[in-house]
Every structure is written in C-alpha cells, then in structure tokens.
Motif scaffolding. Structure first.
Motif, short mmCIF file in Angstrom:
data_model
loop_
_atom_site.label_atom_id
_atom_site.label_comp_id
_atom_site.label_asym_id
_atom_site.label_seq_id
_atom_site.Cartn_x
_atom_site.Cartn_y
_atom_site.Cartn_z
N SER A 17 -2.80 -1.19 -11.43
CA SER A 17 -3.00 -0.18 -10.39
C SER A 17 -4.20 -0.54 -9.51
O SER A 17 -4.39 0.05 -8.44
CB SER A 17 -3.19 1.21 -10.99
OG SER A 17 -4.30 1.22 -11.84
N TRP A 18 -4.97 -1.51 -9.92
CA TRP A 18 -6.02 -2.04 -9.06
C TRP A 18 -5.40 -3.13 -8.20
O TRP A 18 -4.96 -4.16 -8.71
CB TRP A 18 -7.18 -2.59 -9.88
CG TRP A 18 -7.88 -1.55 -10.70
CD1 TRP A 18 -7.72 -0.20 -10.62
CD2 TRP A 18 -8.83 -1.78 -11.74
NE1 TRP A 18 -8.52 0.43 -11.54
CE2 TRP A 18 -9.23 -0.52 -12.24
CE3 TRP A 18 -9.40 -2.92 -12.29
CZ2 TRP A 18 -10.15 -0.37 -13.26
CZ3 TRP A 18 -10.32 -2.78 -13.32
CH2 TRP A 18 -10.69 -1.52 -13.78
N ARG A 19 -5.38 -2.90 -6.93
CA ARG A 19 -4.70 -3.80 -6.01
C ARG A 19 -5.08 -5.27 -6.23
O ARG A 19 -4.23 -6.15 -6.19
CB ARG A 19 -5.00 -3.38 -4.57
CG ARG A 19 -4.19 -4.12 -3.55
CD ARG A 19 -4.41 -3.56 -2.19
NE ARG A 19 -4.09 -2.13 -2.21
CZ ARG A 19 -4.08 -1.36 -1.15
NH1 ARG A 19 -4.36 -1.87 0.02
NH2 ARG A 19 -3.79 -0.08 -1.24
N GLU A 20 -6.36 -5.51 -6.49
CA GLU A 20 -6.79 -6.89 -6.63
C GLU A 20 -6.24 -7.55 -7.90
O GLU A 20 -6.24 -8.78 -8.03
CB GLU A 20 -8.33 -7.00 -6.59
CG GLU A 20 -9.05 -6.27 -7.71
CD GLU A 20 -9.38 -4.82 -7.33
OE1 GLU A 20 -8.68 -4.24 -6.49
OE2 GLU A 20 -10.34 -4.26 -7.91
N ASN A 21 -5.73 -6.74 -8.84
CA ASN A 21 -5.16 -7.29 -10.07
C ASN A 21 -3.63 -7.35 -10.05
O ASN A 21 -3.02 -7.96 -10.92
CB ASN A 21 -5.59 -6.45 -11.28
CG ASN A 21 -7.06 -6.62 -11.59
OD1 ASN A 21 -7.66 -7.62 -11.22
ND2 ASN A 21 -7.63 -5.65 -12.24
N PHE A 22 -3.04 -6.69 -9.09
CA PHE A 22 -1.58 -6.62 -9.06
C PHE A 22 -0.98 -7.93 -8.57
O PHE A 22 -1.32 -8.43 -7.50
CB PHE A 22 -1.13 -5.47 -8.15
CG PHE A 22 0.35 -5.29 -8.11
CD1 PHE A 22 1.04 -4.88 -9.23
CD2 PHE A 22 1.07 -5.52 -6.95
CE1 PHE A 22 2.42 -4.71 -9.21
CE2 PHE A 22 2.44 -5.35 -6.90
CZ PHE A 22 3.11 -4.95 -8.04
#
Ligand code: SF4
Length: 116
Positions: A28-33
């Motif tokens: 849900s953290w954009r940088e991890n998706f």
C-alpha cells in the motif's frame, strides 16, 4: 489489486505466497508496490487477475464469501447490487422504513436509538 483480493477465493493464497517470495510487501506504500511482480506471480500460479476483478457475476454463482453469514439476506444484497448499477439509492432505514434486509431480529435497538 484490491478488486482481485476483495472478490477472490482461496486459490489466491498461493499467489500471495509467490508474490511475497518475490519481495511484495508493504504494497500500500506506492514506493513498494511492484505490479510487475504481482503479474508474474499470477502467471506462475496460472491465475488471471481479470477473472476476479472484471468478470460478470451471475446471481446463482456461489461466492467465496458465502460461507460468512452476517445476517443480511443474499437476495437483499443482490437487489442492492442491481439498484446500484442503475444508480438508484436505498433510503437509510433509520430515517425511512425497514427494507427487510434480514437483520430484523437484531437491529431494532440500533434503529430505535438512532439520533439519541
Ligand atoms: S430496519 Fe433493520 S432489518 Fe430493516 S432494513 Fe434496517 S437494518 Fe435491516
């Protein structure tokens, strides 16, 4: 992804495990998706995201969540679904009348005390 997992069934468990092994976490953290990793995980498990997210459901289909009985009648939910597709809203039963959703035996105190 939310649509897939919200409407999905137990077969998605192996996809989750596969995606986890590929480093998918805190998605849900954009940088991890990493959508490509999810796509690859579905491919490896021979499952299609679109089957879960975009397929039209028929009224008589057995849904994965049918094992959960929250008290609201399936027919009521189906009618609400059809109304939603026609952009027809249902009045709040606390402010109008009972729509016979199936909770008649348990809701009366909540409905009676609304606004107190
Ligand atoms: S009054 Fe109770 S049973 Fe009737 S629609 Fe509302 S929640 Fe459902």
């Amino acid at each position: 992804m939310e649509a897939v997992f919200a409407r999905g069934d137990r077969r998605l468990g192996k996809v989750l495990e596969e995606a986890y092994k590929r480093g998918c976490k805190f998605d849900s953290w954009r940088e991890n998706f990493n959508f490509a990793s999810w796509e690859e995980s579905f491919r490896k498990c021979n499952l299609d995201m679109s089957f879960y997210a975009h397929r039209k459901r028929e009224k008589e289909e057995v849904f994965p969540w049918d094992i959960i009985d929250c008290g609201v009648k399936r027919q009521y939910l189906w009618t609400e679904w059809e109304k939603a597709r026609q952009e027809i809203s249902t009045e709040d039963c606390r402010l109008s009348y009972c729509h016979s959703c199936g909770l008649e035996d348990t809701c009366s105190e909540i409905v009676k005390n609304y606004g107190d």
